[in-house]
Structures are given as C-alpha cells and as structure tokens.
Design a protein around this motif. Structure first.
Motif, PDB file in Angstrom:
ATOM      1  N   GLU A 146       0.930   4.073  -2.869  1.00  0.00           N
ATOM      2  CA  GLU A 146       0.762   5.494  -2.584  1.00  0.00           C
ATOM      3  C   GLU A 146       1.923   6.301  -3.166  1.00  0.00           C
ATOM      4  O   GLU A 146       1.719   7.413  -3.687  1.00  0.00           O
ATOM      5  CB  GLU A 146       0.677   5.702  -1.067  1.00  0.00           C
ATOM      6  CG  GLU A 146      -0.604   5.144  -0.446  1.00  0.00           C
ATOM      7  CD  GLU A 146      -0.546   5.075   1.068  1.00  0.00           C
ATOM      8  OE1 GLU A 146      -1.541   4.643   1.671  1.00  0.00           O
ATOM      9  OE2 GLU A 146       0.493   5.438   1.642  1.00  0.00           O
ATOM     10  N   GLN A 175       0.834  -1.204   0.000  1.00  0.00           N
ATOM     11  CA  GLN A 175       0.000   0.000   0.000  1.00  0.00           C
ATOM     12  C   GLN A 175       0.869   1.253   0.000  1.00  0.00           C
ATOM     13  O   GLN A 175       0.562   2.243  -0.675  1.00  0.00           O
ATOM     14  CB  GLN A 175      -0.950  -0.006   1.202  1.00  0.00           C
ATOM     15  CG  GLN A 175      -1.904  -1.192   1.251  1.00  0.00           C
ATOM     16  CD  GLN A 175      -2.616  -1.423  -0.065  1.00  0.00           C
ATOM     17  OE1 GLN A 175      -3.344  -0.553  -0.553  1.00  0.00           O
ATOM     18  NE2 GLN A 175      -2.394  -2.586  -0.656  1.00  0.00           N
ATOM     19  N   SER A 176       1.977   1.228   0.744  1.00  0.00           N
ATOM     20  CA  SER A 176       2.885   2.375   0.766  1.00  0.00           C
ATOM     21  C   SER A 176       3.557   2.562  -0.585  1.00  0.00           C
ATOM     22  O   SER A 176       3.759   3.698  -1.040  1.00  0.00           O
ATOM     23  CB  SER A 176       3.954   2.169   1.852  1.00  0.00           C
ATOM     24  OG  SER A 176       3.361   2.095   3.123  1.00  0.00           O
TER      25      SER A 176
END
Length: 500
Positions: free
Chosen positions: A296, A292-293
C-alpha cells in the motif's frame, strides 16, 4: 580462516586484472543533439524502499510491486553479499563487501552499528556524497542493528549521522508498535494504536517528505527502510485474518527428503513434522499480511509522485536486505545460508527511460547500489567501492565486462539474546563460509573444511551436492577465484568477478 592455495589465487587475480578497465561517470539526463546545452540537466529524484527479510515468494501477493514489474525493470539475479541484516546494510550504504566494511555480524565485536561507525562507515556512505552534490536526503525506519535512537554520541541531542537532511529512525521496530523514533534529533514515542503501526507511520512521513521536497529546487533522495516482514511477524490490524487458507510454498527443496550429501551443520536437521509445518504456514501467512502495508505504501508513493508531477523525474527502487527460508532444506525459518532462498532477493526499478517489463539475468549485488545512487546524482564513485553502477541496465543496455561470478561471504555470529536474528546463530546454523554463485554453479567453502557444489543448470533448487565429483583442477580453480574475491578491494573486485 578458510585456507586457499595462495599462488594459484594470485595467478587468477593477475589474470583477471589484465582485463580490467575504468568506466567514466556521466550524470543521467536527456540526450542533447547538435546544439550546445546551456543549462545542466536536472538531477533525478530517488526513492529507495528497502524491506527486511523479504523473499521472492512474497511478491506474488503484492499487486503494487507486480505493477512495478510490468512497468519497469526486474533484476532476476540480485544477490546479497551476506544474507544478514547489518552486514547487508553496511554493504548497501558503502558499496563494499563485508570483508572491506568490517561489519561481519549484527553485534560487536564483529559487527553492528558500533563497528560500522567506528570503521568510518557513516563517512563512506553514499548519503554525504549525495548531500554534497546538492541532494536533500532522508532516511526513515531501520538503520543498523544496535543503533539506539536516544543515543547522543556525546552531544546534547539524539545523534543524526552525517549526510542526512532528515532523519526518522528507530532502533527496535520489529514489533511494529511501542517504539521510540529519533525525529531529526528529537525523540518521539509511539504506542499501540492502529495509527502507530510502524510501516504506516513511515509511509505517512515519506509522503510528507516528498511534498516538502516538491517545493524545493533541490533534488531529493529518500530511503524508506521498513522492518516488515521481519519477525515476530506482526501485521497491521486491518490485515489480520486475511489469506486464511494460504500455505508456505512447497518447492522441491521444501522439507528436503535426503540431506546426507549436505554439510554437517545441515545434516543435524530432522525432517519437519506437521506441528513444525503448521508453524511455517502460519508464519508465512503473517509475512504476506505484513507486506500488504508495504505494498500500500508503494501505491501511495507512486500516486503522490504522479499528482505532483514528479514521476517523470523520479527513480523508484524496491528491494530487500536479504531473503528468508521457511521450510526449504528442512530449515524452519531464517537466513544466512548460501542457498538462493536467502541470497537472491527481488530488486525492481521504475523511472525515466527505464524499459518496461524488462528482466535482467546478469548477477547484480548490493555492492552495486551505492555506485548506482551516486551515478544518478552525478557523483563519481570513490575508488574504494567494490561494486559497479547498475545505470546501464536501467537504460536498457548491458555494460561491457560485467561480473560473471558473485561473492557470498558469511561469518557465523555468536548466540545473542539481544539479536532478533538469533534463530540462526544457534547450533545447527551454517558455520562461517565463503561462496561463489553464478548461473552455472554454487560453490561453498566452510571454515571447517567442508565443501558444497551445485550444478545450478541441472539442479536449480540446490538439492544435490556433487563436490566429490569435481576434477581436482576444477576445485583448484574455484578455490583460487574464491580467494581472489575474498581479498579484493575496489577495481580488483570488478576484475576478479569477471571470471567463472
């Protein structure tokens, strides 16, 4: 050493070499009509996001990467020449197969950063050539296994390899917290605060580099090399607890019921039981949380490029150094096998004139990345490079004489307590092998004499090893082709890869 019939191999290599040719390099840029061009086209910027151990089954949980797929080009058969961190990265930097880089494992005497440097890998990397061609270059994150950020290499300050204008690199960033980073020759410590999460630090430094480069007349190349989603699977704190009900995908090869046809190293694995499958599911959830990082960061990079008006002049490539198995063929977690879970990884590109929503079926490899970056920068790839530029695909065309068959090679590393990948260097891991992979087949020869053959048209999950049914003539041909590829260099690799 894996034995082959040399005469048959030489005949095979001579035959394919007769088909070879040379391709000129033309710097990318807008086409010019009848009027003479008085000003050279601006060289494009390049952003390369390289993840660690990212497998195809994570992409469904990365909305920014899915958007890249819709708007750009996806390589469906991007294959690693060796599914191991350091060997793959040595190939990415140089465009050479592991048998030519000399980096065969993660640590000396057969691999690691020391071997890469000693064998001239830093000078053979694409970075010095791009820098010489006028590029401002930056590497952020992971470099090579065994690299120590504080090492001065005999100098007075922490060492920065040649070819890099800016350098923000750490050694052991796998825990994502509590690491030291070599920041352009100065050591900066990071702790355990939420803002110290490594992927986020790399994202912020990458955005700062883009903004600085925007104010320069130089084109830029930036590689952000994350440690995510490599073990020990530590997500950012804001993502802990997400996806609570997610399970690892249960493909047909998951916890394979019958492995009597498999080589001896795999036959020793028992069926996974519930505790083992629970650990696999927990690990998969954390891997999804980790990316997810990364996702992003992809969104932040794209937004910044657009805000600065750089998106029309910048290629953004996303990929991984190798895949990762979690339960397939009874293997709990790791890589290094010749199975598709480990060698076939996502590679997605957006940029000027890249066709939207297009997918490439042809076999690409990590040998092709260095010549692609060099062609984008208007640099002719050195003759020692084993791969070919992917630029024709990025322009929506298929290059003539593209490879039909890819080479996969692997040397089993000795167990090492210092190796984060040691889960696959223990007993029960694959022995040393060489392999051929194309749309039709996976053929593997192990150092101990065992063989595998999978008909990928009928058996895409590589469940049924039918090597015993192959006619002798077919086995001889595959063995000869494998010998040719494992002994190729430069243009002879291109020529040998055209055979099936």
């Amino acid at each position: 050493m894996i034995r082959h019939r040399r005469l048959a191999a030489l005949f095979c290599l001579v035959a394919v070499l007769g088909l070879s040719g040379c391709n000129g390099v033309q710097p990318p840029g807008k086409r010019v009509g009848g009027a003479k061009q008085t000003k050279p086209a601006k060289k494009p910027n390049i952003v390369f996001v390289l993840t660690d151990d990212l497998s195809w089954n994570l992409i469904a949980h990365m909305p920014q990467v899915l958007a890249m797929q819709r708007e750009g080009l996806t390589f469906d058969n991007f294959l690693m020449a060796d599914s191991l961190c350091c060997t793959s990265r040595a190939t990415i930097f140089t465009g050479r197969y592991p048998h030519n880089t000399g980096v065969r494992t993660n640590f000396p005497p057969d691999g690691g950063y020391e071997v890469f440097k000693a064998k001239g890998g830093e000078q053979a990397s694409f970075a010095p050539l791009l820098q010489k061609a006028g590029y401002r270059t930056a590497l952020l994150g992971k470099y090579m296994n065994g690299y120590r950020p504080h090492d001065t290499q005999g100098g007075t300050r922490p060492y920065v390899p040649p070819g890099w204008s800016e350098w923000y690199v750490t050694g052991n960033g796998y825990p994502e917290y509590n690491y030291n980073m070599n920041e352009n020759g100065r050591i900066a410590p990071y702790g355990s605060r939420p803002q110290d999460y490594l992927t986020d630090v790399l994202a912020n430094k990458g955005l700062e580099f883009i903004k600085r480069a925007h104010g320069s007349s130089q084109p830029f190349f930036m590689e952000i090399s994350t440690f995510a989603p490599h073990g020990p699977f530590v997500p950012a704190r804001r993502h802990v607890g997400k996806f609570p009900d997610l399970r690892a995908p249960r493909s047909p090869s998951f916890n394979e019921a019958d492995i009597r046809d498999k080589p001896s190293w795999l036959r020793s694995h028992r069926l996974l039981r519930k505790p083992g499958m629970d650990r696999i599911d927990a690990g998969f959830r954390d891997r999804v949380r980790m990316v997810q990082s990364v996702d992003e960061m992809i969104g932040q990079i794209r937004t910044t490029l657009k805000q600065l008006g750089l998106d029309r002049d910048t290629y953004l490539m996303f990929g991984s150094d190798n895949g990762f198995h979690m339960g397939e063929h009874r293997l709990a977690g790791g890589k290094m096998t010749a199975f598709d879970t480990d060698i076939r990884v996502p590679y997605i590109v957006i940029g000027p004139d890249v066709p939207s929503g297009h997918r490439v079926r042809e076999a690409a490899q990590n040998t092709d990345l260095a010549p692609t970056f060099l062609e984008l920068g208007g640099v002719r790839p050195p003759p020692a490079i084993d791969g070919r530029s992917l630029m024709p695909f990025l322009r929506g065309t298929k290059p003539s004489g593209w490879r039909e068959t890819a080479l996969i090679e692997h040397v089993k590393p000795p167990p090492s307590p210092a190796d984060p990948d040691r889960q696959d260097s223990a007993p029960g891991a694959p022995t040393t092998y060489n392999a051929l992979r194309n749309d039709d087949l996976l053929y593997v020869e192990y150092a101990d004499g065992e063989r595998e053959f999978y008909d990928r048209r009928r058996d895409p999950h590589e469940l049924n090893n039918i090597v015993a049914t192959l006619p002798e003539q077919r086995r001889r041909h595959l063995s000869a082709l494998l010998y040719a590829l494992t002994h190729c260099t430069g243009e002879s690799c291109t020529a040998a890869g055209r055979s099936r």
